[in-house]
Write an enzyme that holds these catalytic residues in place. Structure first.
Site, PDB file in Angstrom:
ATOM      1  NE  ARG A  88      -2.734 -11.455  -9.667  1.00  0.00           N
ATOM      2  CZ  ARG A  88      -2.479 -10.146  -9.536  1.00  0.00           C
ATOM      3  NH1 ARG A  88      -1.872  -9.475 -10.477  1.00  0.00           N
ATOM      4  NH2 ARG A  88      -2.830  -9.519  -8.440  1.00  0.00           N
ATOM      5  NE  ARG A 127      -2.524  -1.244  -2.849  1.00  0.00           N
ATOM      6  CZ  ARG A 127      -2.279  -2.343  -3.563  1.00  0.00           C
ATOM      7  NH1 ARG A 127      -1.058  -2.570  -4.033  1.00  0.00           N
ATOM      8  NH2 ARG A 127      -3.233  -3.219  -3.776  1.00  0.00           N
ATOM      9  NE  ARG A 171      -6.396  -7.896  -4.222  1.00  0.00           N
ATOM     10  CZ  ARG A 171      -5.889  -6.782  -3.711  1.00  0.00           C
ATOM     11  NH1 ARG A 171      -6.513  -6.145  -2.740  1.00  0.00           N
ATOM     12  NH2 ARG A 171      -4.775  -6.293  -4.178  1.00  0.00           N
TER      13      ARG A 171
HETATM   14  P1  ADP Z   1       1.954  -4.798  -4.799  1.00  0.00           P
HETATM   15  O1  ADP Z   1       2.179  -4.002  -6.073  1.00  0.00           O
HETATM   16  O2  ADP Z   1       2.895  -5.964  -4.673  1.00  0.00           O
HETATM   17  O3  ADP Z   1       0.520  -5.190  -4.601  1.00  0.00           O
HETATM   18  P2  ADP Z   1       2.559  -2.253  -3.483  1.00  0.00           P
HETATM   19  O4  ADP Z   1       3.885  -1.902  -4.091  1.00  0.00           O
HETATM   20  O5  ADP Z   1       1.370  -1.523  -3.981  1.00  0.00           O
HETATM   21  O6  ADP Z   1       2.317  -3.861  -3.590  1.00  0.00           O
HETATM   22  O7  ADP Z   1       2.695  -2.107  -1.915  1.00  0.00           O
HETATM   23  C1  ADP Z   1       1.578  -2.337  -1.056  1.00  0.00           C
HETATM   24  C2  ADP Z   1       1.571  -1.323   0.081  1.00  0.00           C
HETATM   25  O8  ADP Z   1       2.685  -1.571   0.941  1.00  0.00           O
HETATM   26  C3  ADP Z   1       1.712   0.121  -0.384  1.00  0.00           C
HETATM   27  O9  ADP Z   1       0.892   0.899   0.453  1.00  0.00           O
HETATM   28  C4  ADP Z   1       3.206   0.434  -0.194  1.00  0.00           C
HETATM   29  O10 ADP Z   1       3.394   1.805   0.118  1.00  0.00           O
HETATM   30  C5  ADP Z   1       3.559  -0.437   0.995  1.00  0.00           C
HETATM   31  N1  ADP Z   1       4.921  -1.002   0.915  1.00  0.00           N
HETATM   32  C6  ADP Z   1       5.585  -1.417  -0.198  1.00  0.00           C
HETATM   33  N2  ADP Z   1       6.802  -1.903   0.128  1.00  0.00           N
HETATM   34  C7  ADP Z   1       6.910  -1.805   1.479  1.00  0.00           C
HETATM   35  C8  ADP Z   1       7.937  -2.131   2.427  1.00  0.00           C
HETATM   36  N3  ADP Z   1       9.095  -2.693   2.022  1.00  0.00           N
HETATM   37  N4  ADP Z   1       7.695  -1.891   3.730  1.00  0.00           N
HETATM   38  C9  ADP Z   1       6.510  -1.332   4.129  1.00  0.00           C
HETATM   39  N5  ADP Z   1       5.507  -1.000   3.302  1.00  0.00           N
HETATM   40  C10 ADP Z   1       5.704  -1.224   1.982  1.00  0.00           C
HETATM   41  P1  AMP Z   2      -3.176  -5.956  -8.804  1.00  0.00           P
HETATM   42  O1  AMP Z   2      -3.257  -4.508  -9.160  1.00  0.00           O
HETATM   43  O2  AMP Z   2      -1.974  -6.637  -9.394  1.00  0.00           O
HETATM   44  O3  AMP Z   2      -3.328  -6.196  -7.318  1.00  0.00           O
HETATM   45  O4  AMP Z   2      -4.435  -6.647  -9.508  1.00  0.00           O
HETATM   46  C1  AMP Z   2      -5.756  -6.270  -9.192  1.00  0.00           C
HETATM   47  C2  AMP Z   2      -6.734  -7.284  -9.773  1.00  0.00           C
HETATM   48  O5  AMP Z   2      -6.640  -7.290 -11.199  1.00  0.00           O
HETATM   49  C3  AMP Z   2      -6.500  -8.746  -9.368  1.00  0.00           C
HETATM   50  O6  AMP Z   2      -7.088  -9.067  -8.108  1.00  0.00           O
HETATM   51  C4  AMP Z   2      -7.176  -9.485 -10.529  1.00  0.00           C
HETATM   52  O7  AMP Z   2      -8.597  -9.453 -10.404  1.00  0.00           O
HETATM   53  C5  AMP Z   2      -6.803  -8.611 -11.722  1.00  0.00           C
HETATM   54  N1  AMP Z   2      -5.522  -9.033 -12.328  1.00  0.00           N
HETATM   55  C6  AMP Z   2      -4.365  -8.299 -12.396  1.00  0.00           C
HETATM   56  N2  AMP Z   2      -3.408  -8.997 -13.026  1.00  0.00           N
HETATM   57  C7  AMP Z   2      -3.950 -10.202 -13.348  1.00  0.00           C
HETATM   58  C8  AMP Z   2      -3.450 -11.370 -13.984  1.00  0.00           C
HETATM   59  N3  AMP Z   2      -2.185 -11.446 -14.411  1.00  0.00           N
HETATM   60  N4  AMP Z   2      -4.289 -12.421 -14.133  1.00  0.00           N
HETATM   61  C9  AMP Z   2      -5.576 -12.356 -13.724  1.00  0.00           C
HETATM   62  N5  AMP Z   2      -6.105 -11.297 -13.096  1.00  0.00           N
HETATM   63  C10 AMP Z   2      -5.302 -10.214 -12.913  1.00  0.00           C
END
Ligand code: ADP
Ligand code: AMP
Length: 215
Positions: A88, A127, A171
């Protein structure tokens, strides 16, 4: 296959990673999941990370770099891995490169998912995440078949503390300032595939599979 999924919070990295895990039988390494597990377990790592996570800030580089360095050396990563939410920062990307070089390995591809800011907010506020296996759902875009619990393991679904709108906006600005520069970083390294993450979940998966073949 040694792959990074890059993109802002809500881009669909976790959703796509879980589909790739099933297809390729390689592990997903999601630093956010590892950190949330540590917070839940009340370990010293969790205590260290919680304040940053609640604030929507990044956990310090040395902490996450240490986690990933150890994880990559585990036996199940020998056939490949999918990094989700790491790196990140440029410092994390440099450390990853050094760790892999030390192991005589290198990345195959970096897939970057592009999604509009307002769609990200909508995705993250809707989500829901399984307490058991970590699978993600969306109340509208990807609801569980059963309505209430996880299709994969029957676990309870919950809303992450940091999926509240004010924290989401923080974020997203942290992503723009600290993580977005990695797009140019990996483009320059010749590893980047930039995909349209606004399409449906299965269409994005198809595009990722094509990008992996092209790589
Ligand atoms: P990230 O891991 O990048 O933070 P997620 O995979 O958790 O994102 O997805 C965030 C939210 O968006 C979840 O609620 C998921 O179900 C939804 N989502 C993921 N991909 C899509 C898509 N292509 N279109 C609509 N909703 C999606
Ligand atoms: P995520 O599940 O990827 O959305 O991450 C949730 C939170 O975890 C982020 O907002 C950060 O606070 C922390 N985090 C996850 N991955 C990293 C990373 N590679 N570097 C720093 N913080 C992280």
């Amino acid at each position: 296959m040694k792959l990074i999924l890059l993109g802002p919070p809500g881009a669909g990295k976790g959703t796509q990673a879980k589909m790739l895990v099933e297809r390729f039988a390689i592990p997903q390494i999601a630093t956010g999941d590892i950190l949330r597990g540590a917070v839940q377990a009340g370990t010293s790592l969790g205590l260290q990370a919680k304040g940053f996570m609640d604030a929507g800030a990044l956990v310090p580089d040395e902490v996450v770099i240490g986690i990933v360095r150890e994880r990559l050396q585990e036996g199940d990563c020998q056939g490949g891995f999918i990094l989700d939410g790491f790196p990140r920062t440029v410092a994390q990307a440099d450390a990853l490169q050094a760790t892999l070089a030390g192991l005589g390995r290198q990345l195959d591809r970096v897939v970057s998912l592009t999604v509009d800011a307002e769609a990200l907010v909508q995705r993250l506020t809707g989500r829901r995440t399984c307490r058991g296996c970590g699978r993600g759902y969306h109340v509208t875009f990807d609801p569980p078949r059963s309505g209430e619990s996880c299709d994969a393991c029957g676990g309870e679904l919950y809303q992450r503390d940091d999926d509240q709108e004010a924290t989401i906006r923080r974020r997203l600005s942290v992503y723009a300032a600290q993580t977005e520069p990695l797009i140019a970083y990996y483009r320059q390294a010749g590893l980047l595939a930039e995909l349209d993450g606004m399409q449906s979940i299965p269409v994005v998966q198809e595009q990722i599979l094509s990008a992996l073949q092209a790589g």
